[in-house]
Each structure stands twice: as C-alpha cells, then as structure tokens.
Design an enzyme around this catalytic site. Structure first.
Site, PDB file in Angstrom:
ATOM      1  N   LEU A 231       0.812  -1.210   0.000  1.00 20.59           N
ATOM      2  CA  LEU A 231       0.000   0.000   0.000  1.00 20.59           C
ATOM      3  C   LEU A 231       0.850   1.266   0.000  1.00 20.59           C
ATOM      4  O   LEU A 231       0.531   2.236  -0.673  1.00 20.59           O
ATOM      5  CB  LEU A 231      -0.922  -0.021   1.224  1.00 20.59           C
ATOM      6  CG  LEU A 231      -1.922   1.130   1.314  1.00 20.59           C
ATOM      7  CD1 LEU A 231      -2.903   1.052   0.155  1.00 20.59           C
ATOM      8  CD2 LEU A 231      -2.682   1.063   2.638  1.00 20.59           C
TER       9      LEU A 231
ATOM     10  N   TYR B  61      32.723   6.780 -12.837  1.00 19.23           N
ATOM     11  CA  TYR B  61      31.803   7.815 -12.339  1.00 19.23           C
ATOM     12  C   TYR B  61      31.253   8.644 -13.489  1.00 19.23           C
ATOM     13  O   TYR B  61      30.034   8.778 -13.644  1.00 19.23           O
ATOM     14  CB  TYR B  61      32.548   8.698 -11.344  1.00 19.23           C
ATOM     15  CG  TYR B  61      31.671   9.744 -10.683  1.00 19.23           C
ATOM     16  CD1 TYR B  61      30.661   9.381  -9.804  1.00 19.23           C
ATOM     17  CD2 TYR B  61      31.875  11.100 -10.929  1.00 19.23           C
ATOM     18  CE1 TYR B  61      29.866  10.343  -9.182  1.00 19.23           C
ATOM     19  CE2 TYR B  61      31.086  12.068 -10.307  1.00 19.23           C
ATOM     20  CZ  TYR B  61      30.078  11.682  -9.450  1.00 19.23           C
ATOM     21  OH  TYR B  61      29.288  12.632  -8.844  1.00 19.23           O
TER      22      TYR B  61
ATOM     23  N   ARG C 159      38.008  15.041  -1.321  1.00 19.54           N
ATOM     24  CA  ARG C 159      37.835  16.154  -2.257  1.00 19.54           C
ATOM     25  C   ARG C 159      38.592  17.374  -1.754  1.00 19.54           C
ATOM     26  O   ARG C 159      38.956  17.459  -0.584  1.00 19.54           O
ATOM     27  CB  ARG C 159      36.351  16.471  -2.458  1.00 19.54           C
ATOM     28  CG  ARG C 159      35.730  15.531  -3.486  1.00 19.54           C
ATOM     29  CD  ARG C 159      34.281  15.845  -3.757  1.00 19.54           C
ATOM     30  NE  ARG C 159      33.416  15.291  -2.735  1.00 19.54           N
ATOM     31  CZ  ARG C 159      32.116  15.130  -2.900  1.00 19.54           C
ATOM     32  NH1 ARG C 159      31.546  15.478  -4.024  1.00 19.54           N
ATOM     33  NH2 ARG C 159      31.376  14.634  -1.923  1.00 19.54           N
TER      34      ARG C 159
ATOM     35  N   TYR D 174      13.412   6.140 -20.246  1.00 20.54           N
ATOM     36  CA  TYR D 174      12.177   5.866 -19.493  1.00 20.54           C
ATOM     37  C   TYR D 174      11.132   6.955 -19.730  1.00 20.54           C
ATOM     38  O   TYR D 174       9.937   6.678 -19.760  1.00 20.54           O
ATOM     39  CB  TYR D 174      12.475   5.729 -18.000  1.00 20.54           C
ATOM     40  CG  TYR D 174      12.676   4.289 -17.572  1.00 20.54           C
ATOM     41  CD1 TYR D 174      11.656   3.583 -16.935  1.00 20.54           C
ATOM     42  CD2 TYR D 174      13.877   3.639 -17.814  1.00 20.54           C
ATOM     43  CE1 TYR D 174      11.826   2.258 -16.547  1.00 20.54           C
ATOM     44  CE2 TYR D 174      14.063   2.313 -17.433  1.00 20.54           C
ATOM     45  CZ  TYR D 174      13.035   1.628 -16.793  1.00 20.54           C
ATOM     46  OH  TYR D 174      13.210   0.325 -16.417  1.00 20.54           O
TER      47      TYR D 174
ATOM     48  N   HIS E  88      32.045  14.201   4.816  1.00 20.46           N
ATOM     49  CA  HIS E  88      33.003  13.235   5.353  1.00 20.46           C
ATOM     50  C   HIS E  88      34.353  13.916   5.452  1.00 20.46           C
ATOM     51  O   HIS E  88      34.816  14.511   4.487  1.00 20.46           O
ATOM     52  CB  HIS E  88      33.131  12.053   4.393  1.00 20.46           C
ATOM     53  CG  HIS E  88      32.656  10.785   5.006  1.00 20.46           C
ATOM     54  ND1 HIS E  88      33.349  10.167   6.019  1.00 20.46           N
ATOM     55  CD2 HIS E  88      31.569  10.031   4.763  1.00 20.46           C
ATOM     56  CE1 HIS E  88      32.691   9.068   6.370  1.00 20.46           C
ATOM     57  NE2 HIS E  88      31.595   8.968   5.627  1.00 20.46           N
TER      58      HIS E  88
ATOM     59  N   LYS F 133      27.743   0.037 -10.735  1.00 24.77           N
ATOM     60  CA  LYS F 133      26.471  -0.633 -10.413  1.00 24.77           C
ATOM     61  C   LYS F 133      25.470   0.345  -9.806  1.00 24.77           C
ATOM     62  O   LYS F 133      24.279   0.303 -10.130  1.00 24.77           O
ATOM     63  CB  LYS F 133      26.722  -1.784  -9.440  1.00 24.77           C
ATOM     64  CG  LYS F 133      27.298  -3.027 -10.088  1.00 24.77           C
ATOM     65  CD  LYS F 133      27.459  -4.129  -9.046  1.00 24.77           C
ATOM     66  CE  LYS F 133      27.766  -5.461  -9.714  1.00 24.77           C
ATOM     67  NZ  LYS F 133      27.945  -6.530  -8.710  1.00 24.77           N
TER      68      LYS F 133
END
Length: 274
Positions: A2, A85, A126, A99, A121, A31
């Site tokens: 639902l 990436y 970076r 789509y 982090h 992935k």
C-alpha cells in the site's frame, strides 16, 4: 504494498562522488549508477512518481567549452580512472530519458557542480575537505599539478534549494546547479589557509590523471527557468565548514581517532566477485 501508492517524488542521490571513493571500487560505482538508476526508474514507473537524478558536472569531463552549459556534450575518457563515475552518470542520464520517452516517466536531471559544507566526510578526499583538514592539523596543503586548474564551489544549502526547485518545476531537460564563481585550486589553498589561520605550507604533487582543468557552470538556465542562483558567499560557507571540521577534530581527538585525507588507492587481492 500500500505504501507504494503514496510515493510521488524520488530523489536519486546515491553514488560515491569523491575520486578516491569512486576509484576505490569502480564496479560498485558503476552498479550504483546503472542498476541503481534502473531500479529507481522502475519504481517511479510502477508508482507514477517523478524521479530526480543527481547527475554531475563530470558528465562534461575535461571540457573544451567554458563555461559549461547544458547543451555541451562533454569530453570524457571512457576508459580512464574517472570513467566509472563520469560514464556511469552519463548513462544514468540516458536511462532517465529512455524511461521518459518509452514509459512516460517524469524525470528531472540536476548536473551538480562542486559542493561543500558541514557534515561532509572529513576524509572525503575532495579538495575543500582535504585543505581544511590539512590546515587545521598544521600539515602541508597538497595541490595536485600546478594548482592552475579551476573549480567553482557552492554551499550545500544553495544546492538543496536548487534540487527542490528543480523537482517541483516543469523542466525535464538537464539543469546545471553550481556556483559560477571560479577560482584556481591554488587560490582555494591560500584562502582556506588564511581562514583557518594556519601556518601550513603548500605542497605541489604530481598531477592526477584526467583531472579537469576548467570547471565553471553556466547557470543561465537555472536562473531563467527555476529563478535559482547561489546566495551564500564562498568565505561564509567555508567558515561554516571549517567550524564543523574543527569541532569534529576535537571530538575525534578525545576519542583517539584522527582522520587523514584519503589518497586514491586500488583494491588488492579481492577474490569476491561483485
């Protein structure tokens, strides 16, 4: 179930994003951006939700057009160390429009340029977090290459406002979200050193492979169609990030753990098949 029926917006933000993180496990990065994006688009199709993809300025690669606008197709090395990436995000965009065209799924694509702020982090790898961490710890600020490569940084609250504005707009084509104020990496190192009040020296290391030399978003489209532009000045944002990192370091020193900026590294001896 639902609860599916009450999902009307999906923000697909998942992916490692700093070079050390995505190079550390390129298969997982691929992935996440391929199978993960297909899963989210499948969900959006089933429940009739609108999907926003967090894409990246990296779709432009090491650009030959400056500043980068949404019509530029990019200059990407498909087999370089950053390809998992860059190309992962490029194909994620392709999937969104497949789509949309074939299944009528509503999509929004944000091409996000460098962003920073509190709660990053600390050993993210970076440039902003590296420099702040190094300056606070009195270590040399490590600049890869001559430091003449440019970046344009936006504060995290500006980005969040941009993502929400895009999601709630009727703009289905890609939109750059970034701060067009461009600085060299060396300027960033000097500015962060000054704001931290650090005596750290600046250390030049060999250049990273396929490191983009120029980065500057053309945000005319976001201004025109979303009424959005960054409003947080660079120094104000940096001061907030520095304050956060300082507190984190104090907390971690009390708990006997001091992070180091992450160098890019390769996995060895993995027998598990991912």
């Amino acid at each position: 179930p639902l609860w599916f029926s009450v999902v009307d917006q999906i923000y697909h933000l998942a992916s490692p994003a700093s070079p050390p993180n995505y190079m550390y496990n390129p298969i997982k990065t691929l992935k996440t951006n391929t199978i993960g994006t297909l899963n989210m688009l499948g969900l959006a199709k089933r429940v009739g939700a609108r999907l926003l993809l967090a894409s990246t300025s990296e779709v432009y690669g090491d650009p030959e057009v400056h500043p980068q606008n949404e019509d530029y197709w990019g200059h990407v090395n498909p087999i370089g160390p950053r390809a998992c990436y860059d190309e992962g995000k490029r194909v994620a965009e392709t999937m969104c429009y497949a789509y949309m065209k074939q299944e009528g799924v509503e999509v929004r694509v944000a091409r996000i340029f460098n962003t920073f702020g509190p709660r990053m982090h600390m050993n993210d790898g970076r440039v902003v977090s590296n420099f702040i961490l190094q300056a606070l710890q009195g270590e040399p600020l490590t600049v890869y290459g001559p430091g003449t490569q440019t970046r344009a940084f936006q504060y995290v609250s500006d980005l969040v406002n941009g993502l929400v504005a895009l999601m709630n707009s009727n703009v289905s084509s890609p939109v750059n979200l970034g701060n067009p104020e461009e600085h060299t990496i060396l300027e960033f190192a000097q500015l962060i050193k000054k704001l931290v009040g650090s005596g750290s020296e600046i250390q030049f290391l060999s250049e990273a492979q396929d490191d983009p030399q120029k980065r500057k978003p053309d945000i005319r489209k976001a201004k025109l169609l979303l009424g959005w532009e960054p409003v947080v000045p660079l120094e104000e944002g940096l001061n907030k990030a520095i304050h956060y990192f300082r507190k984190e370091l104090e907390y971690q020193a009390n708990n006997q753990y001091i992070p180091k900026p992450k160098p890019a590294r390769m996995k060895k001896g993995r027998t598990r098949h991912n």
